[in-house]
Design a protein around this motif. Structure first.
Motif, mmCIF file in Angstrom:
data_model
loop_
_atom_site.group_PDB
_atom_site.id
_atom_site.type_symbol
_atom_site.label_atom_id
_atom_site.label_comp_id
_atom_site.label_asym_id
_atom_site.label_seq_id
_atom_site.Cartn_x
_atom_site.Cartn_y
_atom_site.Cartn_z
ATOM 1 N N LEU A 1 0.989 -1.256 0.116
ATOM 2 C CA LEU A 1 0.219 0.542 0.049
ATOM 3 C C LEU A 1 1.276 0.902 0.076
ATOM 4 C CD1 LEU A 1 -2.599 1.967 0.961
ATOM 5 C CD2 LEU A 1 -2.710 0.571 2.822
ATOM 6 N N ASP A 2 0.797 2.229 -1.412
ATOM 7 C CA ASP A 2 1.884 3.097 -1.380
ATOM 8 C C ASP A 2 0.860 4.857 -0.746
ATOM 9 O OD1 ASP A 2 4.148 4.219 -2.203
ATOM 10 O OD2 ASP A 2 3.472 5.027 -4.122
ATOM 11 N N GLN A 3 1.948 5.615 0.366
ATOM 12 C CA GLN A 3 1.592 5.858 1.234
ATOM 13 C C GLN A 3 1.472 7.600 0.379
ATOM 14 O OE1 GLN A 3 2.017 5.116 4.977
ATOM 15 N NE2 GLN A 3 2.300 3.342 4.740
ATOM 16 N N GLY A 4 2.404 7.554 -0.080
ATOM 17 C CA GLY A 4 2.600 8.387 -0.783
ATOM 18 C C GLY A 4 4.369 9.027 -0.061
ATOM 19 N N ASN A 5 5.101 10.201 -0.100
ATOM 20 C CA ASN A 5 6.065 10.283 0.056
ATOM 21 C C ASN A 5 7.136 9.650 -0.269
ATOM 22 O OD1 ASN A 5 4.487 13.304 0.855
ATOM 23 N ND2 ASN A 5 3.859 11.615 2.522
ATOM 24 N N GLY A 6 7.110 8.404 -0.898
ATOM 25 C CA GLY A 6 8.317 7.608 -1.052
ATOM 26 C C GLY A 6 7.784 7.226 -0.057
ATOM 27 N N LYS A 7 7.721 6.417 0.775
ATOM 28 C CA LYS A 7 6.753 5.321 1.935
ATOM 29 C C LYS A 7 5.152 4.509 1.456
ATOM 30 C CE LYS A 7 9.236 7.524 4.926
ATOM 31 N NZ LYS A 7 9.118 8.432 6.606
ATOM 32 N N ALA A 8 6.041 2.832 2.090
ATOM 33 C CA ALA A 8 4.909 2.186 1.685
ATOM 34 C C ALA A 8 4.356 1.264 2.544
ATOM 35 C CB ALA A 8 4.524 1.884 0.563
ATOM 36 N N THR A 9 3.544 0.673 3.088
ATOM 37 C CA THR A 9 3.632 -0.514 4.022
ATOM 38 C C THR A 9 2.863 -1.758 3.097
ATOM 39 O OG1 THR A 9 2.474 -0.940 6.176
ATOM 40 C CG2 THR A 9 1.362 0.071 4.759
ATOM 41 N N LYS A 10 3.394 -2.802 3.957
ATOM 42 C CA LYS A 10 3.090 -4.159 3.332
ATOM 43 C C LYS A 10 2.102 -4.940 3.791
ATOM 44 C CE LYS A 10 7.024 -6.080 1.318
ATOM 45 N NZ LYS A 10 8.336 -6.946 1.275
ATOM 46 N N VAL A 11 1.275 -5.333 3.464
ATOM 47 C CA VAL A 11 -0.321 -5.938 4.494
ATOM 48 C C VAL A 11 0.039 -7.608 3.900
ATOM 49 C CG1 VAL A 11 -2.014 -6.701 4.874
ATOM 50 C CG2 VAL A 11 -1.481 -3.937 4.344
ATOM 51 N N GLY A 12 0.162 -8.797 4.534
ATOM 52 C CA GLY A 12 -0.491 -10.053 4.006
ATOM 53 C C GLY A 12 0.403 -11.363 4.878
ATOM 54 N N GLY A 13 0.634 -12.203 4.493
ATOM 55 C CA GLY A 13 1.377 -13.672 4.783
ATOM 56 C C GLY A 13 -0.257 -14.462 4.493
ATOM 57 N N ASN A 14 -0.617 -15.502 5.237
ATOM 58 C CA ASN A 14 -0.950 -16.235 5.279
ATOM 59 C C ASN A 14 -2.595 -16.157 4.324
ATOM 60 O OD1 ASN A 14 -2.366 -18.991 4.313
ATOM 61 N ND2 ASN A 14 -0.562 -19.946 4.116
ATOM 62 N N PHE A 15 -3.491 -16.306 3.779
ATOM 63 C CA PHE A 15 -4.694 -15.892 3.794
ATOM 64 C C PHE A 15 -5.608 -17.060 4.161
ATOM 65 C CE2 PHE A 15 -5.422 -11.377 2.115
ATOM 66 C CZ PHE A 15 -4.083 -11.175 1.680
ATOM 67 N N TYR A 16 -5.173 -17.923 4.057
ATOM 68 C CA TYR A 16 -5.988 -19.443 4.178
ATOM 69 C C TYR A 16 -6.324 -19.243 5.691
ATOM 70 C CZ TYR A 16 -6.346 -20.736 -0.319
ATOM 71 O OH TYR A 16 -7.437 -20.977 -2.161
ATOM 72 N N SER A 17 -4.496 -19.221 6.814
ATOM 73 C CA SER A 17 -4.584 -19.227 8.170
ATOM 74 C C SER A 17 -5.072 -18.408 8.535
ATOM 75 C CB SER A 17 -3.482 -19.852 8.331
ATOM 76 O OG SER A 17 -2.415 -19.352 8.042
ATOM 77 N N SER A 18 -5.176 -17.020 7.918
ATOM 78 C CA SER A 18 -5.278 -15.779 8.464
ATOM 79 C C SER A 18 -4.468 -15.302 9.068
ATOM 80 C CB SER A 18 -6.552 -15.671 9.356
ATOM 81 O OG SER A 18 -8.078 -16.144 8.319
ATOM 82 N N GLU A 19 -3.391 -15.566 9.469
ATOM 83 C CA GLU A 19 -1.735 -15.195 9.448
ATOM 84 C C GLU A 19 -1.430 -14.673 9.119
ATOM 85 O OE1 GLU A 19 0.449 -18.539 10.278
ATOM 86 O OE2 GLU A 19 -1.262 -19.820 11.674
ATOM 87 N N LEU A 20 -2.609 -12.992 8.976
ATOM 88 C CA LEU A 20 -1.605 -12.016 8.404
ATOM 89 C C LEU A 20 -0.718 -10.535 9.322
ATOM 90 C CD1 LEU A 20 -5.057 -11.246 6.287
ATOM 91 C CD2 LEU A 20 -2.832 -12.849 5.727
ATOM 92 N N ASP A 21 -0.261 -9.694 8.314
ATOM 93 C CA ASP A 21 0.081 -8.860 9.418
ATOM 94 C C ASP A 21 0.422 -7.042 8.709
ATOM 95 O OD1 ASP A 21 2.671 -9.014 8.413
ATOM 96 O OD2 ASP A 21 3.833 -9.748 10.316
ATOM 97 N N ILE A 22 0.651 -6.839 9.186
ATOM 98 C CA ILE A 22 1.142 -5.307 8.451
ATOM 99 C C ILE A 22 2.505 -4.788 8.810
ATOM 100 C CG2 ILE A 22 -0.561 -3.787 10.216
ATOM 101 C CD1 ILE A 22 -1.351 -1.873 7.279
ATOM 102 N N LYS A 23 3.593 -4.199 7.752
ATOM 103 C CA LYS A 23 5.110 -3.991 8.358
ATOM 104 C C LYS A 23 4.740 -2.330 8.596
ATOM 105 C CE LYS A 23 6.396 -8.073 7.172
ATOM 106 N NZ LYS A 23 7.030 -8.355 8.510
ATOM 107 N N GLU A 24 5.708 -2.295 9.285
ATOM 108 C CA GLU A 24 5.645 -0.410 9.136
ATOM 109 C C GLU A 24 6.017 0.007 7.989
ATOM 110 O OE1 GLU A 24 6.262 1.541 12.153
ATOM 111 O OE2 GLU A 24 4.932 -0.596 13.245
#
Ligand SMILES: Cc1cc2nc3c(=O)[nH]c(=O)nc-3n(C[C@H](O)[C@H](O)[C@H](O)COP(=O)(O)OP(=O)(O)OC[C@H]3O[C@@H](n4cnc5c(N)ncnc54)[C@H](O)[C@@H]3O)c2cc1C
Length: 384
Positions: free
Chosen positions: A340-363
């Protein structure tokens, strides 16, 4: 020689064709299998870059390439509308001609339809033309109300509206127009990326708030006119909002040719085995946005290019094994990350394993932004 019919030359179709070609297409200059890709557009689009295009960070030629360039190693592109599909007999008709194969991979994506005559009122940034026309209006914008609207569910790229809002915020700050502009995002979703769980949804909501973007979840679009949007909320309230400039996510439907072929289930999308991507028809697979794969509760696997690519890898591997008389042994695990690009040259990452719902969001980081740019560049270098 075996023939594989690949329906669609988008992200899933191209990856499938390329993977098949690598494994079985060609040896010492001799084609060992025929991989026929059916596609109506001459140019293939890398849609994840459309949000950059709507704020002037990309030109159309940077995010598209000529599909004829993929024709090597046994791959041949049949240009034209697919007119009919017969999954029982693995046959496709295009330009009035019938093509039969041994295997079929359907990756025709989601068709976009116009509701409430939105195309006359705003910009469909899910297309090259819409992203471009939005930027033309944004360049002349002097302040006022900008609406980002999700017109219906489900839609592909569940981060795109959020990304669009944040990139517009960045653009307006650079132009010194942010103080004079309200940015509002309206969506029928209960919260951002509901499939990712409460914590991630909250993080994305906070991110939007920190940028002063007004977020209106559970707003179902009922009507639109030149300056107003009318929504209904779960408590049956009618909410009327003004706008000066609007970008919208169109209504998505399964392509008619696949519905007419009797390949869709009750959901209106193609239902597949969640690990093998097999349809109920023998040797017929479906991947990408055209499929629906249930997750826990009422959620489904998001329609995203990252999954279309992993699914393509799985299907190409298993078809190759079948062609060699072996049992398919690769499964799609729904492991994937979304940037997910947020502008100002920065972005965050969302994901993991969608079948086991083990998802996280990175700084949020500059590295994630560069990874997103790298994904775009790699797509073209690797596939064209
Ligand atoms: C604004 C936006 C931002 C996005 N951002 C991201 C992101 O950051 N990360 C991510 O993972 N995904 C993202 N996506 C989603 C991603 O682009 C899709 O999930 C992906 O393209 C799906 O691949 P597909 O092969 O299923 O469909 P597509 O890539 O849409 O390909 C389908 C192809 O089939 C062709 N076709 C359809 N019907 C016919 C017919 N009758 N005859 C012939 N050809 C036909 C179409 O022309 C098309 O080329 C984004 C999408 C958009 C619009």
């Amino acid at each position: 020689m075996k023939t594989i019919l690949v329906l669609g030359g988008g992200i899933g179709g191209i990856r499938t064709a390329r993977e098949l070609s690598k494994k079985i297409g060609n040896e010492d200059g001799i084609d060992l299998a025929k991989i026929l890709v059916f596609e109506k557009q001459k140019k293939s689009l890398f849609a994840p870059s459309l949000t950059w295009m709507m704020v002037g960070k990309r030109e159309s030629e940077q995010i598209q390439d000529d599909l004829t360039n993929i024709q090597l190693g046994g791959i041949e592109v049949v240009f034209g509308d697919i007119e009919s599909v017969d999954p029982d007999n693995i046959t496709v008709t295009s330009n009035g001609k019938s093509y039969s194969g041994d295997y079929m991979v359907v990756s025709l994506g989601a068709d976009q339809t116009d509701i409430h005559e939105m195309s006359k009122l705003g910009h469909n940034y899910y297309t090259v033309e819409g992203a471009k026309s939005f930027y033309n209006d944004l360049k002349n914008f002097k302040g006022g109300k900008i609406a980002i609207v999700v017109s219906s569910l489900p839609y592909k790229s569940p981060v795109a509206p959020y990304e669009a809002a944040m990139l517009i915020d960045e653009y307006l700050r650079e132009q010194g127009l942010r103080e004079k502009t309200e940015i509002s995002l309206y969506t029928p979703e209960v919260e951002p990326m509901t499939f990712a769980g409460k914590e991630i949804s909250l993080r994305v909501s906070e991110l939007m708030k920190s940028k002063g973007i007004d977020y209106f979840p559970e707003h179902k679009l009922d009507e639109a006119d030149k300056n107003h949007l009318t929504f209904s909320t779960p408590d049956n309230q009618e909410v009327k909002k003004e706008y000066d400039l609007m970008a919208y996510t169109p209504k998505h439907v399964c392509p008619a040719v696949i519905r007419e072929a009797g390949m869709t289930g009750e959901t209106g999308w193609v239902e597949v085995n969640h690990q093998t991507l097999q349809t109920p028809f023998e040797n017929v697979y479906a991947i990408g946005d055209i499929t629906t794969i249930p997750l826990s509760g009422t959620e489904s696997l998001p329609k995203a290019g990252v999954f279309a690519q992993y699914q393509a890898n799985t299907v190409a591997h298993n078809i190759t094994r079948q062609m060699h008389g072996k049992q398919p042994d690769k499964v799609f695990t729904a492991e994937g990350k979304y940037i997910l690009d947020q502008g100002n040259g920065k972005a965050t990452k969302v994901g993991g394993n969608f079948y086991s719902s083990e998802l996280d969001i990175k700084e949020t980081s500059a590295v994630n932004h560069w990874v997103k740019i790298l994904q775009e560049k790699t797509w073209f270098v690797k596939h064209f």
